[in-house]
Design an enzyme around this catalytic site. Structure first.
Site, short mmCIF file in Angstrom:
data_model
loop_
_atom_site.label_atom_id
_atom_site.label_comp_id
_atom_site.label_asym_id
_atom_site.label_seq_id
_atom_site.Cartn_x
_atom_site.Cartn_y
_atom_site.Cartn_z
N GLY A 359 15.23 -18.01 4.76
CA GLY A 359 15.21 -17.23 3.54
C GLY A 359 16.59 -17.14 2.93
N PRO A 360 16.67 -16.66 1.71
CA PRO A 360 17.96 -16.56 1.02
C PRO A 360 18.86 -15.53 1.69
CG PRO A 360 16.21 -15.52 -0.26
CD PRO A 360 15.54 -16.21 0.87
N PRO A 361 20.15 -15.53 1.33
CA PRO A 361 21.09 -14.57 1.94
C PRO A 361 20.72 -13.12 1.64
CG PRO A 361 22.26 -16.32 0.77
CD PRO A 361 20.82 -16.45 0.41
N GLY A 362 20.92 -12.26 2.62
CA GLY A 362 20.78 -10.83 2.40
C GLY A 362 19.39 -10.27 2.52
N VAL A 363 18.41 -11.06 3.02
CA VAL A 363 17.05 -10.53 3.12
C VAL A 363 16.77 -9.91 4.49
CG1 VAL A 363 16.11 -12.08 1.38
CG2 VAL A 363 16.13 -12.80 3.76
N GLY A 364 17.73 -10.00 5.43
CA GLY A 364 17.55 -9.33 6.72
C GLY A 364 17.21 -10.24 7.87
N LYS A 365 17.59 -11.51 7.81
CA LYS A 365 17.26 -12.44 8.90
C LYS A 365 17.98 -12.05 10.19
CE LYS A 365 18.72 -16.04 6.61
NZ LYS A 365 19.11 -15.35 5.37
N THR A 366 19.28 -11.82 10.09
CA THR A 366 20.05 -11.45 11.29
C THR A 366 19.66 -10.07 11.80
OG1 THR A 366 21.91 -12.79 10.49
CG2 THR A 366 22.37 -11.17 12.21
N SER A 687 8.16 -28.73 -10.34
CA SER A 687 7.29 -27.69 -10.89
C SER A 687 7.47 -27.46 -12.39
CB SER A 687 7.49 -26.37 -10.15
OG SER A 687 8.82 -25.91 -10.32
N LYS A 730 7.75 -16.52 -8.63
CA LYS A 730 7.61 -16.91 -10.04
C LYS A 730 6.78 -15.88 -10.81
CE LYS A 730 8.19 -21.83 -9.09
NZ LYS A 730 7.58 -23.17 -9.05
#
Length: 805
Positions: A359-366, A687, A730
């Protein structure tokens, strides 16, 4: 301390004495020491003491270099002393011999003009002859004896004189005189009135000093032995060291290693290897370079956990509670994590695939990986793979290299101290490779459940069991993960947060966290929902919440300044409410403005929807037709796939010439320019196909495109609309720009379940499978059989709103 009147007082009052500030010495009771006095105030104090009963208070200055100290610059605990002898020297200074009598506490300064005079309280030392005191005294005596053995400059007769001292307080003070302590340490011991507490502190100091002296002795011995072995210049080195103490120390070290090998729960292969290396070490000189290599190897072998496990928590309800407490939203990732933990709890082994959060940075992966560790009760270790390009960083260096070390995996296992941690491999998509090898290939063995029970590190050179480790990985871009590595992992996508989710995250987590971090936890600070939404849309444009947290922290800092300006009048109950109207003053001008959505239908301008790493965005595509020779120009920093979509779109539009009523040579006499604004931002992907065809059809037919419609979808040369990705993002982008009608590929109907129900109800979602359906919806009027006027087609009629917006 306070100062009183400065007039002379006669006769002397009880417990009032002259004070002599000392620069760099602390006087203890029973201590006799010569002092040299040269400052005018100090000489006056001595003269006053001699005129009375020869008693004076000696207290140490806090700053030795200060020539004219004030009362606040002198320690409050000193020693009442007796002047035994005084001698005036030719240079004007006075040599005085003083003897400490008793500890005193300075209560008040009664004179400060020409000399210091103080009123003091005598500090009585209670002495109780108990078992604890006897044991403590015996321990201090033993430690002091060891200290004397190492500190050769101090005569051994000191120990005999100590044994003759019965008073424990005098005993402790006498030992202090033999130690090389700093002024603050000596003052601390002077201020410690209780003899038992003072002996305890003294014991700790002695242990520390003994350790320092032992290290000094070891270093000197090694240097001396090295010099002896090298001999004079031009002479060959001598044989093995002859220093008996060095040999004894080496022998003790070998015995410790042998005992550790026997008691540590090594694997059979590791025990055999360690025993073999120890046998080699016994035959080496302790100062040889090879002996150092073997020692380091055995240290690593014995410090890595081989059979140490933390107790796991196999409670799914607890895991669910932890995940809900730490993260808002992310329902699908949470559901998959609970499934993963449930299966592990039932089976008891980690044989399933490795989870990879993308996922993109800052979404809480770590942070979600840290929550998994907390939910399962395991240790947590993190290894960042960003920029790692050397295979040896993963698998270690062979011992033939100078400065060789184990790889990052083994180092992290040592750091965890357990065989079953949660091990996060962060930024796995940032791995790179060069002439030193491919680190991603080195990870294959560690991440394969069928192989990682015998992972082989090049440095240890024995199999190490990683099968009990719960490996998790994170990545920003799925396409950057090497295929072989991706095959060993199960991908869990963490999409960007919606506006509603960001609002809830800010209220539940970010605002309380930043209030506490900025010292406002006890103050009534609030940020309105309108202000938070303005921050989300106007000051941050991201999929995660990292920049949102930064902006909230900035608001809290501004509020902290306001609270401090109020000073003592600041009332913690007073409300500090931040609204949308305050943002301009507190955060400055908005960094992002909402993309301009046309208020009227335009020819050659259509609204596309695109996915980016910061979420969905509105992508306007415009077309301009001019006289020419059939050329096609595509601009706006488009990628190869998007350029191919433009070529395919033009081919399909040309095939509709008859339906549009165009002349056969129409396209040979025009040039077409397709442009996507924001040229500095790279754009790619298939797309945008339906959007490009729509804008082309509008330009050549002169029919405006509806301004309240947005679309996405890949196209084929036959006009079929194919499915795309990022449907949720989208649709959220269209909703953010207040566009109600969205055209989507019919095959993406299954993805609509990810869109929040309240947003689905507010939108008109058109599911299409062919371009004819798209044009019927998107164009302002029917297009089949439409006649094109030259003015509209070539952008010459301003009233028709042709050309670009």
């Amino acid at each position: 301390m306070s100062s009183a009147n400065n007039k002379d007082s006669t006769p002397p009052r009880e417990n009032v004495y002259p004070l002599l500030p000392l620069r760099d010495v602390v006087i203890f009771p029973q201590m006799m020491v010569p002092l040299f006095v040269g400052r005018e105030r100090s000489i006056n104090a001595l003269n006053k003491a001699m005129a009375r009963n020869k008693e004076i208070v000696l207290a140490t200055q806090k700053l030795p270099k200060q020539n004219e100290p004030d009362p606040k610059d002198v320690f409050s605990v000193g020693t009442l002393s007796k002047i035994n002898q005084i001698l005036k020297l030719p240079d004007g200074t006075i040599r005085v011999l003083v003897e400490g009598i008793q500890r005193v506490n300075i209560d008040v300064y009664t004179r400060t003009s020409d000399y210091f005079e103080v009123e003091v309280e005598r500090l009585d030392e209670t002495v109780s002859d108990n078992v604890e005191l006897k044991a403590l005294r015996r321990s201090v005596t033993s430690s002091f004896e060891t200290y004397l053995d190492h500190a050769k400059k101090i005569p051994k007769d000191v120990l005999k004189s100590l044994n003759a001292i019965a008073n424990p307080s005098h005993f402790a003070d006498t030992i202090v005189l033999s130690l090389n302590l700093k002024i603050k340490e000596r003052q601390d011991l002077l201020e410690t009135v209780d003899p038992i507490e003072r002996l305890e502190k003294l014991y700790e100091i002695l242990q520390r000093e003994i350790e320092i002296l032992q290290v000094e002795r070891r270093i000197k011995s090694r240097i001396k032995k090295q010099m002896d072995r090298q001999g004079p210049p031009g002479m060959p080195p001598e044989g093995p060291p002859r220093d008996g103490s060095e040999q004894d120390e080496f022998r003790n070290e070998l015995n410790e290693l042998e005992e550790l090998i026997e008691t540590t729960a090594l694997s059979e292969e590791a025990r055999t290897k360690a025993t073999k290396e120890l046998k080699k070490l016994k035959m080496m000189s302790p100062m040889s370079a090879e002996a150092t290599v073997v020692r380091n190897y055995l240290d690593w072998m014995l410090s890595v956990p081989w059979d140490s496990y933390t107790d796991e928590i196999n409670d799914i309800d607890h895991a669910n509670e932890v995940l809900e407490e730490d993260h808002y939203g992310l329902e699908k990732p949470k559901e998959r994590i609970l499934e993963y933990l449930a299966v592990h709890s039932l089976v008891g082994e980690l044989k399933g695939p490795i989870l990879c959060f993308v996922g993109p940075p800052g979404v809480g992966k770590t942070s979600i990986a840290m929550s998994i560790a907390r939910a399962t009760g395991r240790k947590f270790v993190r290894l960042s793979l960003g920029g790692v390009r050397d295979e040896a960083e993963i698998r270690g260096h062979r011992r033939t290299y100078i400065g060789a070390l184990p790889g990052k995996l083994i180092q992290s296992m040592k750091k965890a101290g357990a065989c079953n941690p949660v091990f996060l491999l962060d930024e796995v998509d940032k791995l790179s490779s060069d002439y030193r090898g491919d680190p991603s290939s080195a990870l294959l063995e560690a991440l394969d459940p069928e192989q990682n029970h015998n992972f082989n590190d090049h440095y240890l050179d024995v199999d190490y069991d990683l099968s009990k480790v719960m490996f998790l990985t994170t990545a920003n871009y799925l396409q950057n993960i090497p295929p072989a590595l991706k095959d060993r992992m199960e991908i869990i996508e963490l999409p960007g947060y919606t506006e509603h989710e960001k609002l809830e995250i800010a209220k539940r987590y970010l605002i309380p966290k930043q209030q506490k971090a900025n010292g406002l936890a006890d103050f009534n600070v609030s940020i309105t929902d309108g202000a938070l939404l303005d921050i989300v849309n106007g000051y941050t444009r991201e999929a995660g919440v990292r920049n949102l947290e930064r902006e909230i922290a900035k608001l809290m800092r501004k509020t902290a300044v306001q609270v401090l300006k109020e000073g003592k009048k600041a009332d913690k109950k007073q409300q500090h409410k931040i609204t949308a109207q305050h943002l301009g003053k507190l955060l400055g001008v908005q960094k992002f403005l909402k993309d301009p959505v046309e208020k009227e239908d335009r020819i050659g301008l259509s609204n596309g929807l695109a996915w980016t790493e910061v979420g969905g965005v509105l992508l306007q595509i415009e077309t301009l037709i001019s006289h020419g020779k059939g050329g096609l120009m595509l601009t706006g920093k488009l990628g190869d796939v998007m350029k191919e979509s433009g070529q395919a779109a033009l081919s399909w539009v040309k095939a509709q010439a008859d339906a549009l009523g165009l002349d056969r040579d129409f396209f040979q006499n025009i040039d077409i320019h397709i442009h996507a604004p924001e040229g500095a931002v790279p754009k790619d992907g298939p797309s945008a196909g339906v959007t490009i065809i729509t804008t082309l059809m509008s330009a050549v037919s002169g029919i405006p495109v509806r301004h309240d419609v947005a679309m996405t979808g890949e196209i084929t040369l036959r006009g079929r609309v194919l499915p795309i990705g990022g449907v949720k993002e989208k649709i959220m982008a269209a909703h953010r720009y207040n566009i109600k009608d969205v055209i989507l590929p019919a095959e993406n109907e299954k993805d609509l379940k990810e869109v929040p129900a309240n947003i689905r109800k507010a939108m008109n979602l058109h599911l299409v499978s062919h371009m004819d359906e798209v044009l019927d919806i998107a164009l302002a009027r029917p297009w089949r059989g439409a006649k094109t006027s030259p003015g509209k087609a070539f952008g010459l009629d301003a009233d028709s709103h042709s050309g670009t917006a």
